[in-house]
Each structure stands twice: as structure tokens, then as C-alpha cells.
Motif scaffolding. Structure first.
Motif, PDB file in Angstrom:
ATOM      1  N   GLU A 133      65.752 -25.159 -19.093  1.00  0.00           N
ATOM      2  CA  GLU A 133      64.311 -25.221 -18.883  1.00  0.00           C
ATOM      3  C   GLU A 133      63.904 -26.639 -18.531  1.00  0.00           C
ATOM      4  O   GLU A 133      64.561 -27.608 -18.925  1.00  0.00           O
ATOM      5  N   LEU A 134      62.795 -26.747 -17.791  1.00  0.00           N
ATOM      6  CA  LEU A 134      62.220 -28.045 -17.450  1.00  0.00           C
ATOM      7  C   LEU A 134      61.170 -28.397 -18.495  1.00  0.00           C
ATOM      8  O   LEU A 134      60.319 -27.563 -18.831  1.00  0.00           O
ATOM      9  N   VAL A 135      61.236 -29.618 -19.013  1.00  0.00           N
ATOM     10  CA  VAL A 135      60.264 -30.085 -19.998  1.00  0.00           C
ATOM     11  C   VAL A 135      59.806 -31.488 -19.598  1.00  0.00           C
ATOM     12  O   VAL A 135      60.536 -32.221 -18.927  1.00  0.00           O
ATOM     13  N   PRO A 136      58.590 -31.888 -19.994  1.00  0.00           N
ATOM     14  CA  PRO A 136      58.137 -33.250 -19.709  1.00  0.00           C
ATOM     15  C   PRO A 136      59.042 -34.289 -20.382  1.00  0.00           C
ATOM     16  O   PRO A 136      59.692 -34.009 -21.393  1.00  0.00           O
ATOM     17  N   ALA A 137      59.062 -35.486 -19.833  1.00  0.00           N
ATOM     18  CA  ALA A 137      59.958 -36.537 -20.321  1.00  0.00           C
ATOM     19  C   ALA A 137      59.651 -36.930 -21.762  1.00  0.00           C
ATOM     20  O   ALA A 137      60.574 -37.189 -22.550  1.00  0.00           O
ATOM     21  N   ASN A 138      58.366 -36.978 -22.132  1.00  0.00           N
ATOM     22  CA  ASN A 138      58.039 -37.353 -23.511  1.00  0.00           C
ATOM     23  C   ASN A 138      58.535 -36.308 -24.510  1.00  0.00           C
ATOM     24  O   ASN A 138      58.970 -36.638 -25.610  1.00  0.00           O
ATOM     25  N   ILE A 139      58.507 -35.042 -24.124  1.00  0.00           N
ATOM     26  CA  ILE A 139      59.036 -33.973 -24.982  1.00  0.00           C
ATOM     27  C   ILE A 139      60.557 -34.076 -25.033  1.00  0.00           C
ATOM     28  O   ILE A 139      61.179 -33.866 -26.084  1.00  0.00           O
ATOM     29  N   ALA A 140      61.184 -34.432 -23.912  1.00  0.00           N
ATOM     30  CA  ALA A 140      62.640 -34.607 -23.891  1.00  0.00           C
ATOM     31  C   ALA A 140      63.057 -35.729 -24.848  1.00  0.00           C
ATOM     32  O   ALA A 140      64.095 -35.625 -25.512  1.00  0.00           O
ATOM     33  N   ASP A 141      62.246 -36.772 -24.937  1.00  0.00           N
ATOM     34  CA  ASP A 141      62.542 -37.847 -25.892  1.00  0.00           C
ATOM     35  C   ASP A 141      62.472 -37.336 -27.329  1.00  0.00           C
ATOM     36  O   ASP A 141      63.313 -37.687 -28.165  1.00  0.00           O
ATOM     37  N   LYS A 142      61.482 -36.502 -27.621  1.00  0.00           N
ATOM     38  CA  LYS A 142      61.372 -35.921 -28.967  1.00  0.00           C
ATOM     39  C   LYS A 142      62.573 -35.024 -29.273  1.00  0.00           C
ATOM     40  O   LYS A 142      63.082 -35.004 -30.391  1.00  0.00           O
ATOM     41  N   ILE A 143      62.991 -34.271 -28.260  1.00  0.00           N
ATOM     42  CA  ILE A 143      64.155 -33.392 -28.447  1.00  0.00           C
ATOM     43  C   ILE A 143      65.407 -34.227 -28.667  1.00  0.00           C
ATOM     44  O   ILE A 143      66.238 -33.911 -29.515  1.00  0.00           O
ATOM     45  N   ARG A 144      65.562 -35.316 -27.918  1.00  0.00           N
ATOM     46  CA  ARG A 144      66.721 -36.192 -28.079  1.00  0.00           C
ATOM     47  C   ARG A 144      66.787 -36.813 -29.462  1.00  0.00           C
ATOM     48  O   ARG A 144      67.873 -37.066 -29.980  1.00  0.00           O
ATOM     49  N   GLN A 145      65.648 -37.084 -30.058  1.00  0.00           N
ATOM     50  CA  GLN A 145      65.639 -37.630 -31.421  1.00  0.00           C
ATOM     51  C   GLN A 145      66.246 -36.641 -32.400  1.00  0.00           C
ATOM     52  O   GLN A 145      66.862 -37.035 -33.384  1.00  0.00           O
ATOM     53  N   ARG A 146      66.077 -35.355 -32.124  1.00  0.00           N
ATOM     54  CA  ARG A 146      66.600 -34.335 -33.023  1.00  0.00           C
ATOM     55  C   ARG A 146      68.047 -33.960 -32.688  1.00  0.00           C
ATOM     56  O   ARG A 146      68.858 -33.782 -33.579  1.00  0.00           O
ATOM     57  N   ASP A 147      68.337 -33.803 -31.383  1.00  0.00           N
ATOM     58  CA  ASP A 147      69.684 -33.438 -30.951  1.00  0.00           C
ATOM     59  C   ASP A 147      69.915 -33.983 -29.549  1.00  0.00           C
ATOM     60  O   ASP A 147      69.280 -33.547 -28.585  1.00  0.00           O
ATOM     61  N   GLU A 148      70.825 -34.905 -29.449  1.00  0.00           N
ATOM     62  CA  GLU A 148      71.119 -35.589 -28.193  1.00  0.00           C
ATOM     63  C   GLU A 148      71.672 -34.636 -27.133  1.00  0.00           C
ATOM     64  O   GLU A 148      71.388 -34.777 -25.950  1.00  0.00           O
ATOM     65  N   ALA A 149      72.456 -33.653 -27.538  1.00  0.00           N
ATOM     66  CA  ALA A 149      73.157 -32.785 -26.589  1.00  0.00           C
ATOM     67  C   ALA A 149      72.253 -31.740 -25.932  1.00  0.00           C
ATOM     68  O   ALA A 149      72.633 -31.156 -24.921  1.00  0.00           O
ATOM     69  N   THR A 150      71.074 -31.503 -26.465  1.00  0.00           N
ATOM     70  CA  THR A 150      70.204 -30.466 -25.907  1.00  0.00           C
ATOM     71  C   THR A 150      69.603 -30.899 -24.578  1.00  0.00           C
ATOM     72  O   THR A 150      69.443 -30.082 -23.677  1.00  0.00           O
ATOM     73  N   VAL A 151      69.276 -32.173 -24.443  1.00  0.00           N
ATOM     74  CA  VAL A 151      68.719 -32.674 -23.188  1.00  0.00           C
ATOM     75  C   VAL A 151      69.887 -32.931 -22.236  1.00  0.00           C
ATOM     76  O   VAL A 151      70.713 -33.801 -22.459  1.00  0.00           O
ATOM     77  N   VAL A 152      69.945 -32.148 -21.170  1.00  0.00           N
ATOM     78  CA  VAL A 152      71.062 -32.220 -20.239  1.00  0.00           C
ATOM     79  C   VAL A 152      70.839 -33.316 -19.205  1.00  0.00           C
ATOM     80  O   VAL A 152      71.759 -34.048 -18.857  1.00  0.00           O
ATOM     81  N   LEU A 153      69.609 -33.440 -18.701  1.00  0.00           N
ATOM     82  CA  LEU A 153      69.331 -34.413 -17.650  1.00  0.00           C
ATOM     83  C   LEU A 153      67.967 -35.038 -17.874  1.00  0.00           C
ATOM     84  O   LEU A 153      66.962 -34.335 -18.004  1.00  0.00           O
ATOM     85  N   LEU A 154      67.941 -36.353 -17.936  1.00  0.00           N
ATOM     86  CA  LEU A 154      66.695 -37.119 -17.967  1.00  0.00           C
ATOM     87  C   LEU A 154      66.974 -38.413 -17.231  1.00  0.00           C
ATOM     88  O   LEU A 154      67.638 -39.309 -17.751  1.00  0.00           O
ATOM     89  N   ASN A 155      66.505 -38.461 -15.998  1.00  0.00           N
ATOM     90  CA  ASN A 155      66.708 -39.671 -15.200  1.00  0.00           C
ATOM     91  C   ASN A 155      65.831 -40.789 -15.742  1.00  0.00           C
ATOM     92  O   ASN A 155      64.749 -40.546 -16.272  1.00  0.00           O
ATOM     93  N   SER A 156      66.278 -42.020 -15.567  1.00  0.00           N
ATOM     94  CA  SER A 156      65.492 -43.153 -16.051  1.00  0.00           C
ATOM     95  C   SER A 156      64.274 -43.324 -15.156  1.00  0.00           C
ATOM     96  O   SER A 156      64.350 -43.230 -13.931  1.00  0.00           O
ATOM     97  N   ALA A 157      63.171 -43.565 -15.790  1.00  0.00           N
ATOM     98  CA  ALA A 157      61.903 -43.697 -15.073  1.00  0.00           C
ATOM     99  C   ALA A 157      61.626 -45.168 -14.792  1.00  0.00           C
ATOM    100  O   ALA A 157      60.608 -45.713 -15.172  1.00  0.00           O
TER     101      ALA A 157
END
Length: 177
Positions: A133-157
Motif C-alpha cells: 500500500e501507498l502511505v504518506p511519508a510522515n506515516i511511513a516514519d511512524k511505521i518505521r518507529q514500530r517496525d523497520e521491515a514493514t516500510v519497503v520503500l521510502l525515498n529520501s526527500a
């Protein structure tokens, strides 16, 4: 025939039958106590104490494992809720966007605006069960805080570098891998 001291005292009348029986019982008790090892009750108590301590340690370990499992489930539920509530709509997607997940190339359909946002790091791709699924970058950061492996792709802004010699040259639209 040799008479015991007790029998001799009984014959002479110095001791009665009741007193003789009491003395005999006391002597039996003393011999029984002498035969029993006084260290045994201490050994039994020590073994019981060690068994209680071992059982308490096993219980603590099982409790720790249960707490860790409950924490993992809670984190998974938080991630699932974040993705479900903030996922972006991909129904009109006509462009195949390719990305790498676990050393395999995967594809999802996105719109051209979403493709641009993915490249700029404004949205991210998160694993959601068996799909992505596509999620906003700020939500991806929150997800990464909980589990690093769930966020598959987040390009640097990163913003455009002022010293970039290729800043004036646009990236061709047909450049896809």
C-alpha cells in the motif's frame, strides 16, 4: 541367665511397671533419633527451596515471553491501523512502479502523480499482509518507529542541491527500470 538392669530393679521393687515402660519408650525414641540423620530435613528443605526458586524462574520467563508476544501483537495492530487509515487510493493507477522487496522486484500500479511523489519521497510503499500500500511519508516514519521491515520503500526527500551541476537538466520521463 543374665538379667537386665531394668529387670533387676523391678525384682527388688525399686521401680514399678509403669516407670519401666516409660524408660523403655524414651530409650527407643533416643535410638530412633540417633539413627535418623539430622541433615535430611535440611536437605529436603533445601531441595524444596531450590525447586520453588526454579519454578519461580520458569514462571518469570514464561511471563516475559507472554508480555513480548503481547507487545508484538500490539505493534502489529498499530501498524495495521496506520496503514488502513492512511493508505492512498490506487484504483486509477496505470503506471507500473517497480521496487525491490526481499531481493525480488515487485510491481504496483500507480498514477503519474503518485509516481512523482514516490520519487520525491513524499509517499512510501508499506507491506500490508500479502500486498503493498501507498502511505504518506510522515506515516511511513511512524511505521518505521514500530517496525523497520514493514516500510519497503521510502525515498529520501532531499531538496535540490545548490551545487548540483545537473540541476538545469530534466530527467527524461521514459527512464524506468
Amino acid at each position: 541367665m543374665a538379667l537386665s538392669l531394668q529387670e533387676q530393679l523391678l525384682k527388688q521393687g525399686l521401680v514399678d511397671d509403669k516407670k519401666a515402660k516409660q524408660i523403655k519408650q524414651e530409650q527407643r525414641r533416643k535410638t530412633k533419633q540417633g539413627k535418623q540423620k539430622p541433615a535430611e530435613p535440611n536437605e529436603v528443605a533445601e531441595r524444596a527451596r531450590a525447586a520453588r526458586a526454579e519454578q519461580a524462574e520458569k514462571d518469570r520467563q514464561a511471563n516475559r515471553e507472554r508480555q513480548q508476544e503481547a507487545e508484538r501483537k500490539a505493534i502489529a495492530a498499530q501498524i495495521r491501523q496506520l496503514v488502513e487509515t492512511h493508505r492512498l487510493e490506487r484504483r486509477q493507477g496505470e503506471i507500473d512502479y517497480q521496487f525491490v522487496d526481499a531481493k525480488k522486484i515487485k510491481k504496483i500500479l500507480v498514477t503519474s502523480a503518485q509516481q512523482d511523489q514516490l520519487a520525491r519521497g513524499r509517499i512510501a510503499i508499506a507491506r500490508f499482509g500479502e500486498s503493498y500500500e501507498l502511505v504518506p511519508a510522515n506515516i511511513a516514519d511512524k511505521i518505521r518507529q514500530r517496525d523497520e521491515a514493514t516500510v519497503v520503500l521510502l525515498n529520501s526527500a532531499s531538496e535540490a542541491d545548490e551545487d548540483d551541476p545537473y540541476a538545469d537538466y530534466p530527467i527524461p520521463d521514459d527512464l524506468m527500470w
